[in-house]
Design a protein around this motif. Structure first.
Motif, PDB file in Angstrom:
ATOM      1  N   PHE A   9      -1.471  17.490   8.448  1.00  0.00           N
ATOM      2  CA  PHE A   9      -1.606  18.798   9.103  1.00  0.00           C
ATOM      3  C   PHE A   9      -1.349  19.835   8.030  1.00  0.00           C
ATOM      4  O   PHE A   9      -0.243  19.960   7.514  1.00  0.00           O
ATOM      5  CB  PHE A   9      -0.599  18.916  10.245  1.00  0.00           C
ATOM      6  N   ALA A  10      -2.394  20.580   7.658  1.00  0.00           N
ATOM      7  CA  ALA A  10      -2.309  21.578   6.581  1.00  0.00           C
ATOM      8  C   ALA A  10      -2.919  22.886   7.077  1.00  0.00           C
ATOM      9  O   ALA A  10      -4.068  22.897   7.527  1.00  0.00           O
ATOM     10  CB  ALA A  10      -3.061  21.092   5.341  1.00  0.00           C
ATOM     11  N   LEU A  56      -4.119  20.758  19.222  1.00  0.00           N
ATOM     12  CA  LEU A  56      -4.410  19.376  18.830  1.00  0.00           C
ATOM     13  C   LEU A  56      -3.322  18.837  17.907  1.00  0.00           C
ATOM     14  O   LEU A  56      -2.820  17.727  18.093  1.00  0.00           O
ATOM     15  CB  LEU A  56      -5.780  19.292  18.147  1.00  0.00           C
ATOM     16  N   ALA A  57      -2.938  19.619  16.906  1.00  0.00           N
ATOM     17  CA  ALA A  57      -1.894  19.174  15.975  1.00  0.00           C
ATOM     18  C   ALA A  57      -0.571  18.968  16.707  1.00  0.00           C
ATOM     19  O   ALA A  57       0.172  18.030  16.393  1.00  0.00           O
ATOM     20  CB  ALA A  57      -1.734  20.173  14.844  1.00  0.00           C
ATOM     21  N   PHE A  93       3.007  27.247  13.892  1.00  0.00           N
ATOM     22  CA  PHE A  93       2.604  26.041  13.163  1.00  0.00           C
ATOM     23  C   PHE A  93       3.224  24.811  13.813  1.00  0.00           C
ATOM     24  O   PHE A  93       2.560  23.823  14.053  1.00  0.00           O
ATOM     25  CB  PHE A  93       3.058  26.137  11.695  1.00  0.00           C
ATOM     26  N   PHE A  94       4.510  24.875  14.109  1.00  0.00           N
ATOM     27  CA  PHE A  94       5.226  23.734  14.670  1.00  0.00           C
ATOM     28  C   PHE A  94       5.365  23.860  16.176  1.00  0.00           C
ATOM     29  O   PHE A  94       5.446  24.958  16.724  1.00  0.00           O
ATOM     30  CB  PHE A  94       6.616  23.613  14.039  1.00  0.00           C
ATOM     31  N   THR A  95       5.422  22.730  16.846  1.00  0.00           N
ATOM     32  CA  THR A  95       5.600  22.676  18.286  1.00  0.00           C
ATOM     33  C   THR A  95       7.017  22.195  18.609  1.00  0.00           C
ATOM     34  O   THR A  95       7.712  21.680  17.728  1.00  0.00           O
ATOM     35  CB  THR A  95       4.563  21.723  18.930  1.00  0.00           C
ATOM     36  N   ALA A  96       7.412  22.354  19.848  1.00  0.00           N
ATOM     37  CA  ALA A  96       8.688  21.782  20.297  1.00  0.00           C
ATOM     38  C   ALA A  96       8.555  20.257  20.296  1.00  0.00           C
ATOM     39  O   ALA A  96       7.522  19.714  20.704  1.00  0.00           O
ATOM     40  CB  ALA A  96       9.027  22.285  21.692  1.00  0.00           C
ATOM     41  N   GLY A 138      -9.346  20.998  16.901  1.00  0.00           N
ATOM     42  CA  GLY A 138      -9.274  21.436  18.285  1.00  0.00           C
ATOM     43  C   GLY A 138     -10.406  22.425  18.528  1.00  0.00           C
ATOM     44  O   GLY A 138     -11.037  22.924  17.592  1.00  0.00           O
ATOM     45  N   ARG A 139     -10.651  22.721  19.790  1.00  0.00           N
ATOM     46  CA  ARG A 139     -11.789  23.566  20.156  1.00  0.00           C
ATOM     47  C   ARG A 139     -11.759  24.941  19.503  1.00  0.00           C
ATOM     48  O   ARG A 139     -12.757  25.393  18.950  1.00  0.00           O
ATOM     49  CB  ARG A 139     -11.858  23.732  21.676  1.00  0.00           C
TER      50      ARG A 139
END
Length: 187
Positions: free
Chosen positions: A6-7, A128-129, A156-159, A49-50
């Motif tokens: 993931f970049a 998506l990431a 950038f980051f998710t929980a 992702g879309r």
């Protein structure tokens, strides 16, 4: 197994897009643009992702043919068109430019793709990431951090439910005080 990375460009406060999907803060220097182009040239397959797909596919298929296209733009556009891509969407109906559409479960398909032979894969698009991140499928995180605070937007980051321990494997400074950091997930 294939490596999944993931970049993305990121603001110092952790966003890949400012409110309103504004990306004006992340315009790359020539050196950084070449780094992204070389990365696309080495990528075995890109997973989108879309929303990111719509952004990329609305620009790059014809960007190299514009009257003001630079040699770097022409090179990147060609690499992008040639790179195998997978778009994950339940609403998109058609894709083009060496692209395949997946409408089913993204985590199941990404798991299957990782198990195949082939070159490294990049994943892009916050939603998506995030799904791949939560499922523990991302092997490497590359942040290209721009010295700007945008105050909100798309993170950038998710929980996460569990910690992901990382090892720093590279740092690099680009013009305009942009810092690349590359981390591998400890398994």
């Amino acid at each position: 197994m294939r490596k999944l990375t993931f970049a993305m460009n990121m603001s110092l406060d952790g966003y890949i897009a400012a409110p309103g999907d504004n990306l004006d803060w992340s315009v790359p220097s020539d050196e950084l643009f070449q780094w992204w182009s070389d990365r696309v040239g080495r990528t075995g397959q890109a997973l989108y992702g879309r929303r990111l797909w719509e952004t990329m596919s609305s620009h790059w298929p014809t960007a190299g043919k514009q009257p003001d296209a630079t040699p770097a733009t022409i090179e990147y556009a060609g690499r992008w068109r040639d790179m195998p891509k997978v778009v994950f969407s339940s609403t998109t109906t058609t894709v083009d430019w060496n692209t395949r559409l997946v409408t089913g479960d993204a985590v199941t398909e990404i798991t299957r793709l990782k198990a195949e032979d082939g070159g490294p894969m990049d994943i892009g698009g916050a939603t998506l990431a995030a799904a791949a991140m939560r499922a523990g499928l991302i092997d490497e995180y590359v942040t290209v951090t721009h010295p700007v605070l945008v105050g909100g937007g798309t993170p950038f980051f998710t929980a996460l439910d569990n910690w992901v321990n990382l090892s720093l494997v590279e740092t690099r400074t680009f013009p305009d005080e942009v810092l690349l950091t590359r981390y591998e997930a400890k398994r």
